[in-house]
Design a protein around this motif. Sequence first.
Motif, PDB file in Angstrom:
ATOM      1  N   THR A 155      -7.262   0.357  -3.713  1.00  0.00           N
ATOM      2  CA  THR A 155      -7.377  -0.646  -2.659  1.00  0.00           C
ATOM      3  C   THR A 155      -8.695  -1.399  -2.761  1.00  0.00           C
ATOM      4  O   THR A 155      -8.754  -2.619  -2.532  1.00  0.00           O
ATOM      5  CB  THR A 155      -7.224   0.022  -1.282  1.00  0.00           C
ATOM      6  OG1 THR A 155      -5.985   0.742  -1.246  1.00  0.00           O
ATOM      7  CG2 THR A 155      -7.233  -1.006  -0.162  1.00  0.00           C
ATOM      8  N   TRP A 197       0.804  -1.218   0.000  1.00  0.00           N
ATOM      9  CA  TRP A 197       0.000   0.000   0.000  1.00  0.00           C
ATOM     10  C   TRP A 197       0.837   1.268   0.000  1.00  0.00           C
ATOM     11  O   TRP A 197       0.474   2.269  -0.611  1.00  0.00           O
ATOM     12  CB  TRP A 197      -0.904   0.020   1.227  1.00  0.00           C
ATOM     13  CG  TRP A 197      -2.067  -0.922   1.175  1.00  0.00           C
ATOM     14  CD1 TRP A 197      -2.422  -1.743   0.143  1.00  0.00           C
ATOM     15  CD2 TRP A 197      -3.038  -1.136   2.199  1.00  0.00           C
ATOM     16  NE1 TRP A 197      -3.546  -2.463   0.473  1.00  0.00           N
ATOM     17  CE2 TRP A 197      -3.944  -2.106   1.727  1.00  0.00           C
ATOM     18  CE3 TRP A 197      -3.223  -0.602   3.475  1.00  0.00           C
ATOM     19  CZ2 TRP A 197      -5.024  -2.545   2.489  1.00  0.00           C
ATOM     20  CZ3 TRP A 197      -4.291  -1.037   4.239  1.00  0.00           C
ATOM     21  CH2 TRP A 197      -5.185  -2.002   3.753  1.00  0.00           C
ATOM     22  N   PHE A 212      -5.730   6.150  -3.729  1.00  0.00           N
ATOM     23  CA  PHE A 212      -5.435   5.045  -2.822  1.00  0.00           C
ATOM     24  C   PHE A 212      -6.691   4.230  -2.543  1.00  0.00           C
ATOM     25  O   PHE A 212      -6.670   2.993  -2.612  1.00  0.00           O
ATOM     26  CB  PHE A 212      -4.858   5.582  -1.505  1.00  0.00           C
ATOM     27  CG  PHE A 212      -4.588   4.505  -0.488  1.00  0.00           C
ATOM     28  CD1 PHE A 212      -3.345   3.913  -0.424  1.00  0.00           C
ATOM     29  CD2 PHE A 212      -5.575   4.085   0.396  1.00  0.00           C
ATOM     30  CE1 PHE A 212      -3.083   2.901   0.500  1.00  0.00           C
ATOM     31  CE2 PHE A 212      -5.334   3.083   1.311  1.00  0.00           C
ATOM     32  CZ  PHE A 212      -4.081   2.487   1.365  1.00  0.00           C
ATOM     33  N   TYR A 254       2.700   1.891  -5.582  1.00  0.00           N
ATOM     34  CA  TYR A 254       1.242   1.918  -5.454  1.00  0.00           C
ATOM     35  C   TYR A 254       0.708   3.116  -6.238  1.00  0.00           C
ATOM     36  O   TYR A 254       1.260   4.219  -6.156  1.00  0.00           O
ATOM     37  CB  TYR A 254       0.845   2.028  -3.975  1.00  0.00           C
ATOM     38  CG  TYR A 254      -0.457   1.322  -3.657  1.00  0.00           C
ATOM     39  CD1 TYR A 254      -0.594  -0.042  -3.820  1.00  0.00           C
ATOM     40  CD2 TYR A 254      -1.564   2.026  -3.190  1.00  0.00           C
ATOM     41  CE1 TYR A 254      -1.787  -0.701  -3.526  1.00  0.00           C
ATOM     42  CE2 TYR A 254      -2.757   1.389  -2.885  1.00  0.00           C
ATOM     43  CZ  TYR A 254      -2.857   0.017  -3.053  1.00  0.00           C
ATOM     44  OH  TYR A 254      -4.036  -0.629  -2.771  1.00  0.00           O
TER      45      TYR A 254
END
Length: 229
Positions: free
Chosen positions: A112, A15, A108, A20
């Motif tokens: 995710t 992450w 993000f 990422y």
Amino acid sequence: MKPSDPLDALRLMAWLSPGYPVGAYAYSHGLEWAVEAGDVRDEASLAAWLGDVCERGALRNDLILAAEAHRLARSADGVALGALNDLALALAPSRELHLETSQQGRSFLDATLIAWPCAPLSGLAGHLPGPVAYPVAVGVAGGAHGMASGPVLSAYGLAFVQNLVSAALRAAPVGQTAGTRVVAALAPRIAALAEAADVSDLDALGSATFRLDLGSFRHETQYSRIFRS
């Protein structure tokens, strides 16, 4: 909450790695202007500048916000999570710093949800339909996945510093060895900040990096630049 395990550690490394897809490489959090102004000119001044950002500026606030998002995820309080995100976005002192946190946070959360799906995170994401502050996104993801808060906060803090050191390698007369020393020197301070943030509430929010904040406004019209903040 389950104890930390190797999968949690691997998840955190993924992450918060440079690979990422959040675009962290594009932001310098005002560092580019600090280099232009002569505030950051070598290893010592970089370490001092970053230390202030960590302890008196954005990182301390980010860790408090991430800790609160983690708690709200564990209690599945989506309404309070939305209000927390509004607060986090409002704390950004300039247009560029607002873009820095909101673009990374949205990216993000979206990445995710796709790559590391889980029902609690999907449910909470419905309360974050627009821009998302980066620390809120990381905190809620960690909480929704049942990860211990301490490692999440520490990893976030280290990634924050590593990204700015990476920016310094491109913008300032600082080499890789010096940058590595700066990260190593700041690591204990990051750990202490993460530990304190984990037991703090929102009343503890506050910063005093006025020169950085003003510099972020000046960066918007800086003649030569390679970063978005």
